[in-house]
Design a protein around this motif. Structure first.
Motif, PDB file in Angstrom:
ATOM      1  N   GLY A  51       0.820  -1.219   0.000  1.00 30.48           N
ATOM      2  CA  GLY A  51       0.000   0.000   0.000  1.00 30.48           C
ATOM      3  C   GLY A  51       0.846   1.257   0.000  1.00 30.48           C
ATOM      4  O   GLY A  51       1.610   1.500   0.937  1.00 30.48           O
ATOM      5  N   GLU A 111       2.563  -0.964  -4.492  1.00 24.56           N
ATOM      6  CA  GLU A 111       1.331  -0.197  -4.673  1.00 24.56           C
ATOM      7  C   GLU A 111       0.596  -0.680  -5.931  1.00 24.56           C
ATOM      8  O   GLU A 111       1.189  -0.778  -6.996  1.00 24.56           O
ATOM      9  N   ALA A 112      -0.691  -0.953  -5.753  1.00 22.52           N
ATOM     10  CA  ALA A 112      -1.480  -1.509  -6.859  1.00 22.52           C
ATOM     11  C   ALA A 112      -1.643  -0.526  -8.019  1.00 22.52           C
ATOM     12  O   ALA A 112      -1.659  -0.929  -9.179  1.00 22.52           O
ATOM     13  N   ALA A 165      -7.338   2.506   9.786  1.00 23.08           N
ATOM     14  CA  ALA A 165      -6.534   3.746   9.865  1.00 23.08           C
ATOM     15  C   ALA A 165      -7.371   4.890   9.297  1.00 23.08           C
ATOM     16  O   ALA A 165      -7.039   5.463   8.264  1.00 23.08           O
ATOM     17  N   PRO A 166      -8.488   5.201   9.983  1.00 18.87           N
ATOM     18  CA  PRO A 166      -9.354   6.272   9.470  1.00 18.87           C
ATOM     19  C   PRO A 166      -8.799   7.638   9.838  1.00 18.87           C
ATOM     20  O   PRO A 166      -7.733   7.741  10.467  1.00 18.87           O
ATOM     21  N   THR A 185      -3.045  13.106   9.109  1.00 16.75           N
ATOM     22  CA  THR A 185      -2.401  14.025  10.060  1.00 16.75           C
ATOM     23  C   THR A 185      -1.365  13.281  10.904  1.00 16.75           C
ATOM     24  O   THR A 185      -0.262  13.766  11.143  1.00 16.75           O
ATOM     25  N   ASN A 229      -8.647  13.273   0.156  1.00 16.04           N
ATOM     26  CA  ASN A 229      -9.180  13.695   1.454  1.00 16.04           C
ATOM     27  C   ASN A 229      -9.321  15.213   1.529  1.00 16.04           C
ATOM     28  O   ASN A 229      -9.134  15.913   0.541  1.00 16.04           O
ATOM     29  N   SER A 230      -9.654  15.713   2.718  1.00 16.96           N
ATOM     30  CA  SER A 230      -9.970  17.145   2.845  1.00 16.96           C
ATOM     31  C   SER A 230      -8.731  18.019   3.007  1.00 16.96           C
ATOM     32  O   SER A 230      -8.843  19.249   3.016  1.00 16.96           O
ATOM     33  N   HIS A 256      -5.856   6.658  -3.453  1.00 16.75           N
ATOM     34  CA  HIS A 256      -7.199   6.461  -2.871  1.00 16.75           C
ATOM     35  C   HIS A 256      -7.462   7.410  -1.712  1.00 16.75           C
ATOM     36  O   HIS A 256      -7.505   8.619  -1.928  1.00 16.75           O
ATOM     37  N   GLN A 257      -7.637   6.902  -0.497  1.00 19.61           N
ATOM     38  CA  GLN A 257      -8.055   7.803   0.586  1.00 19.61           C
ATOM     39  C   GLN A 257      -7.142   9.032   0.701  1.00 19.61           C
ATOM     40  O   GLN A 257      -7.601  10.173   0.823  1.00 19.61           O
ATOM     41  N   THR A 258      -5.843   8.778   0.664  1.00 20.26           N
ATOM     42  CA  THR A 258      -4.878   9.855   0.911  1.00 20.26           C
ATOM     43  C   THR A 258      -4.972  10.984  -0.103  1.00 20.26           C
ATOM     44  O   THR A 258      -4.853  12.161   0.253  1.00 20.26           O
ATOM     45  N   VAL A 315      -0.967  -6.773  -5.004  1.00 18.56           N
ATOM     46  CA  VAL A 315      -0.707  -8.072  -4.391  1.00 18.56           C
ATOM     47  C   VAL A 315      -1.990  -8.899  -4.445  1.00 18.56           C
ATOM     48  O   VAL A 315      -3.017  -8.514  -3.882  1.00 18.56           O
ATOM     49  N   VAL A 375      -6.914  18.429   5.688  1.00 15.85           N
ATOM     50  CA  VAL A 375      -6.902  19.118   6.985  1.00 15.85           C
ATOM     51  C   VAL A 375      -5.858  18.476   7.900  1.00 15.85           C
ATOM     52  O   VAL A 375      -5.773  17.247   7.989  1.00 15.85           O
ATOM     53  N   ALA A 416      -5.674   9.701  10.225  1.00  9.12           N
ATOM     54  CA  ALA A 416      -4.426   8.970   9.950  1.00  9.12           C
ATOM     55  C   ALA A 416      -3.474   9.757   9.052  1.00  9.12           C
ATOM     56  O   ALA A 416      -2.260   9.578   9.130  1.00  9.12           O
ATOM     57  N   ILE A 447      -0.627   7.109   2.501  1.00  8.91           N
ATOM     58  CA  ILE A 447       0.238   7.842   3.432  1.00  8.91           C
ATOM     59  C   ILE A 447       0.690   6.975   4.606  1.00  8.91           C
ATOM     60  O   ILE A 447       1.806   7.140   5.112  1.00  8.91           O
ATOM     61  N   VAL A 448      -0.127   5.983   5.004  1.00 14.20           N
ATOM     62  CA  VAL A 448       0.253   5.144   6.145  1.00 14.20           C
ATOM     63  C   VAL A 448       1.377   4.183   5.738  1.00 14.20           C
ATOM     64  O   VAL A 448       2.376   4.037   6.457  1.00 14.20           O
TER      65      VAL A 448
HETATM   66  C1  LIG Z   1     -13.159  11.913   2.113  1.00 17.10           C
HETATM   67  C2  LIG Z   1     -12.051  11.806   3.125  1.00 17.10           C
HETATM   68  C3  LIG Z   1     -11.636  12.932   3.849  1.00 17.10           C
HETATM   69  C4  LIG Z   1     -10.618  12.816   4.793  1.00 17.10           C
HETATM   70  N1  LIG Z   1     -10.101  13.945   5.376  1.00 17.10           N
HETATM   71  C5  LIG Z   1      -8.995  13.842   6.166  1.00 17.10           C
HETATM   72  C6  LIG Z   1      -8.341  15.013   6.645  1.00 17.10           C
HETATM   73  O1  LIG Z   1      -8.708  16.133   6.293  1.00 17.10           O
HETATM   74  N2  LIG Z   1      -7.279  14.855   7.481  1.00 17.10           N
HETATM   75  C7  LIG Z   1      -6.819  13.617   7.857  1.00 17.10           C
HETATM   76  O2  LIG Z   1      -5.874  13.537   8.641  1.00 17.10           O
HETATM   77  N3  LIG Z   1      -7.405  12.495   7.391  1.00 17.10           N
HETATM   78  C8  LIG Z   1      -8.457  12.582   6.527  1.00 17.10           C
HETATM   79  N4  LIG Z   1      -9.017  11.462   5.995  1.00 17.10           N
HETATM   80  C9  LIG Z   1      -8.479  10.159   6.392  1.00 17.10           C
HETATM   81  C10 LIG Z   1      -7.162   9.849   5.691  1.00 17.10           C
HETATM   82  O3  LIG Z   1      -7.171  10.302   4.363  1.00 17.10           O
HETATM   83  C11 LIG Z   1      -6.939   8.345   5.754  1.00 17.10           C
HETATM   84  O4  LIG Z   1      -7.050   7.936   7.104  1.00 17.10           O
HETATM   85  C12 LIG Z   1      -5.550   7.972   5.244  1.00 17.10           C
HETATM   86  O5  LIG Z   1      -5.345   8.536   3.969  1.00 17.10           O
HETATM   87  C13 LIG Z   1      -5.401   6.475   5.202  1.00 17.10           C
HETATM   88  O6  LIG Z   1      -4.193   6.193   4.537  1.00 17.10           O
HETATM   89  P1  LIG Z   1      -3.863   4.717   4.082  1.00 17.10           P
HETATM   90  O7  LIG Z   1      -2.483   4.731   3.568  1.00 17.10           O
HETATM   91  O8  LIG Z   1      -4.219   3.793   5.191  1.00 17.10           O
HETATM   92  O9  LIG Z   1      -4.938   4.386   2.951  1.00 17.10           O
HETATM   93  P2  LIG Z   1      -4.957   4.737   1.340  1.00 17.10           P
HETATM   94  O10 LIG Z   1      -4.556   6.136   1.144  1.00 17.10           O
HETATM   95  O11 LIG Z   1      -6.275   4.316   0.888  1.00 17.10           O
HETATM   96  O12 LIG Z   1      -3.806   3.812   0.805  1.00 17.10           O
HETATM   97  C14 LIG Z   1      -3.925   2.418   0.691  1.00 17.10           C
HETATM   98  C15 LIG Z   1      -3.196   2.019  -0.577  1.00 17.10           C
HETATM   99  O13 LIG Z   1      -3.133   0.605  -0.650  1.00 17.10           O
HETATM  100  C16 LIG Z   1      -3.210   0.245  -2.017  1.00 17.10           C
HETATM  101  N5  LIG Z   1      -3.622  -1.162  -2.106  1.00 17.10           N
HETATM  102  C17 LIG Z   1      -4.810  -1.701  -1.750  1.00 17.10           C
HETATM  103  N6  LIG Z   1      -4.811  -3.029  -1.986  1.00 17.10           N
HETATM  104  C18 LIG Z   1      -3.589  -3.325  -2.486  1.00 17.10           C
HETATM  105  C19 LIG Z   1      -2.992  -4.536  -2.915  1.00 17.10           C
HETATM  106  N7  LIG Z   1      -3.658  -5.703  -2.883  1.00 17.10           N
HETATM  107  N8  LIG Z   1      -1.716  -4.502  -3.396  1.00 17.10           N
HETATM  108  C20 LIG Z   1      -1.026  -3.320  -3.438  1.00 17.10           C
HETATM  109  N9  LIG Z   1      -1.563  -2.138  -3.038  1.00 17.10           N
HETATM  110  C21 LIG Z   1      -2.826  -2.151  -2.564  1.00 17.10           C
HETATM  111  C22 LIG Z   1      -4.222   1.205  -2.580  1.00 17.10           C
HETATM  112  O14 LIG Z   1      -4.142   1.318  -3.998  1.00 17.10           O
HETATM  113  C23 LIG Z   1      -3.895   2.489  -1.832  1.00 17.10           C
HETATM  114  O15 LIG Z   1      -3.032   3.318  -2.574  1.00 17.10           O
HETATM  115  C24 LIG Z   1     -10.027  11.539   5.053  1.00 17.10           C
HETATM  116  C25 LIG Z   1     -10.441  10.423   4.304  1.00 17.10           C
HETATM  117  C26 LIG Z   1     -11.406  10.557   3.323  1.00 17.10           C
HETATM  118  C27 LIG Z   1     -11.747   9.375   2.484  1.00 17.10           C
END
Ligand SMILES: Cc1cc2nc3c(=O)[nH]c(=O)nc-3n(C[C@H](O)[C@H](O)[C@H](O)COP(=O)(O)OP(=O)(O)OC[C@H]3O[C@@H](n4cnc5c(N)ncnc54)[C@H](O)[C@@H]3O)c2cc1C
Length: 407
Positions: free
Chosen positions: A12, A36-37, A377-378, A383, A49-50, A44-46, A175, A52, A381, A15-16
């Motif tokens: 993935g 990364e897929a 990791a909502p 920030t 997002n907003s 996606h989420q990252t 993956v 903030v 996450a 950002i996490v």
């Molecule tokens: C609408 C919205 C508004 C938000 N606003 C804020 C904000 O203002 N401030 C804040 O702090 N947080 C905010 N958040 C929350 C924050 O964006 C998320 O908590 C954070 O981005 C999660 O990061 P992540 O890396 O876990 O997930 P993602 O960013 O979703 O990354 C996961 C990655 O894994 C990859 N992946 C999935 N399956 C596979 C696989 N099988 N093989 C390889 N790669 C794969 C995906 O393609 C993706 O790139 C918001 C979220 C949303 C949706």
């Protein structure tokens, strides 16, 4: 020469995952790869997002969210300053518009103080306009620690540090399989494999599936909730100085539609929180039989639906009716009109749901042999990413018996 075996593969490139890989590389783990897929990072989420930088106002004192948000926020401000990333600690206003919200506003203030916020100011109705001239409300909270940034840019910097430290990032590597081979794990994507000794699953909306693929029971189900935005038309940007939020309904993990000034210019309104029938369901019409069937067959989904059906229907209504969306926004800024808003983008949140219908609120990490799975990791996450990345890396190093020090 034999096939390269990585010490740690991080699944993935959100950002996490990137923050975790960065912490591993800084901890001198030699062979780190991010898989990364998609064909880009933060897809996606990252990247949707907003933008903030949350203060830590909302979270239960002592929870992983509170601890990582507060530490991560300061680390992120520092990082942005050092790396020259555009950001602003512009502060935000939380506005109570009804008597019934005052108790929740008190509660927020208490939580904020318990979480160490120093720039918190309780406001009477007459003081709100000092901060946001177009707002109407009966009381408010000014939160000076809140800020704005572009998380896509933050991710690019994290990726640069990973690469500079000898780590690799492989895009277009979804993956789809994981098997053990002696002391190694073999991760496969159509036509290609990667060998590693350990893995960290940071797959966001797919984290539960990736865990199952790795032979680990996640003990929860990811439910996608779409957040749709409108943009203020340029001539009406002046309605919003910085960030304006309602008092959230504490029964629900989302913050309610709000106004957000963006670091790149302009202002957005949203996001709502609509059940999505596809994990990457960015459009109202998006549907995946596999995704929908998966949560429809999960008992927790029906328990949650019974509890929240009224709220859920309201969100669907606001999704299809601009008039209803505008009405929700008018509670904060009465003069905003439908003509002031044009459609914006959307993001999909990964919300973990337990079998008893409980919406998991805190970050959730599960360990298995040679594996760490980040299952929830909502927000906040993004920030909290530097802090949560360091925590995940520390758990991983202990689990993987890689004796390095994470800063
Ligand atoms: C609408 C919205 C508004 C938000 N606003 C804020 C904000 O203002 N401030 C804040 O702090 N947080 C905010 N958040 C929350 C924050 O964006 C998320 O908590 C954070 O981005 C999660 O990061 P992540 O890396 O876990 O997930 P993602 O960013 O979703 O990354 C996961 C990655 O894994 C990859 N992946 C999935 N399956 C596979 C696989 N099988 N093989 C390889 N790669 C794969 C995906 O393609 C993706 O790139 C918001 C979220 C949303 C949706």
């Amino acid at each position: 020469m034999g096939e390269r075996v990585y010490d740690v593969a991080v699944i993935g490139g959100g950002i996490v995952g990137l923050a975790t890989a960065m912490a591993l590389v800084k901890g001198k783990v030699k062979r780190v790869v991010v898989l990364e897929a998609e064909d880009r990072l933060a897809a996606h989420q990252t990247g949707n997002n907003s933008g903030v930088i949350h203060s830590g106002l909302y979270y239960k004192p002592g929870s992983l969210k509170a601890l990582n948000c507060v530490a991560g926020r300061e680390a992120l401000y520092r990082f942005c300053r050092e790396q020259g990333i555009a950001h602003e600690a512009c502060g935000k206003l939380v506005v109570a518009t009804r008597q019934a919200e005052l108790a929740a506003l008190d509660e927020l203030e208490k939580k904020g103080r318990a979480n160490g916020l120093k720039k918190l100011r309780r406001l009477a109705a007459g003081e709100l306009k000092e901060y946001e001239p177009h707002v109407a409300g009966i009381a408010g909270l000014w939160v000076g620690e809140t800020g704005i940034v572009d998380y896509g840019q933050v991710c690019e910097k994290y990726a640069g540090i990973i690469r500079a430290g000898g780590g690799e990032i492989r895009l277009n590597f979804k993956v789809t399989g994981c098997r053990r081979d002696g002391g190694e794990l073999v991760l496969s994507s159509p036509g290609v494999t990667v060998r590693c000794r350990n893995l960290v699953n940071c797959a966001g909306l797919h984290s539960d599936r990736v865990a199952r693929m790795c032979g680990v029971r996640p003990g929860l189900q990811i439910i996608p909730f779409r957040g749709e935005y409108y943009k203020l038309v340029p001539s009406r940007h002046g309605l919003v100085r910085n960030l304006i939020y309602p008092v959230p309904d504490t029964r629900f993990p989302f913050l309610g539609v709000h106004f957000t000034r963006m670091i790149g210019g302009g202002a957005e309104a949203g996001p709502n929180a609509v059940l999505a029938f596809k994990r990457h369901g960015y459009k109202k019409t998006s549907f995946s039989l596999r995704d929908a069937a998966q949560f429809a067959l999960y008992p927790g989904f029906w328990i949650m639906s019974l509890k929240f059906w009224k709220m859920g229907l309201g969100e669907f209504h606001r999704s299809f009716s601009k008039k209803a969306f505008v009405k929700a926004l008018q509670r904060l800024i009465p003069e905003v009109q439908a003509a002031d808003l044009e459609p914006g983008g959307a993001g999909v949140r990964a919300q973990a749901l337990e079998i008893n219908g409980f919406l998991a609120d805190d970050f959730r990490i599960k360990e298995a042999e040679r594996m760490v799975h980040v299952l929830n990791a909502p927000s906040p996450a993004a920030t909290a990413s530097i802090s949560i990345g360091e925590s995940i890396a520390a758990i991983a190093l202990k689990n993987f018996a890689l004796k390095r020090k994470i800063m």
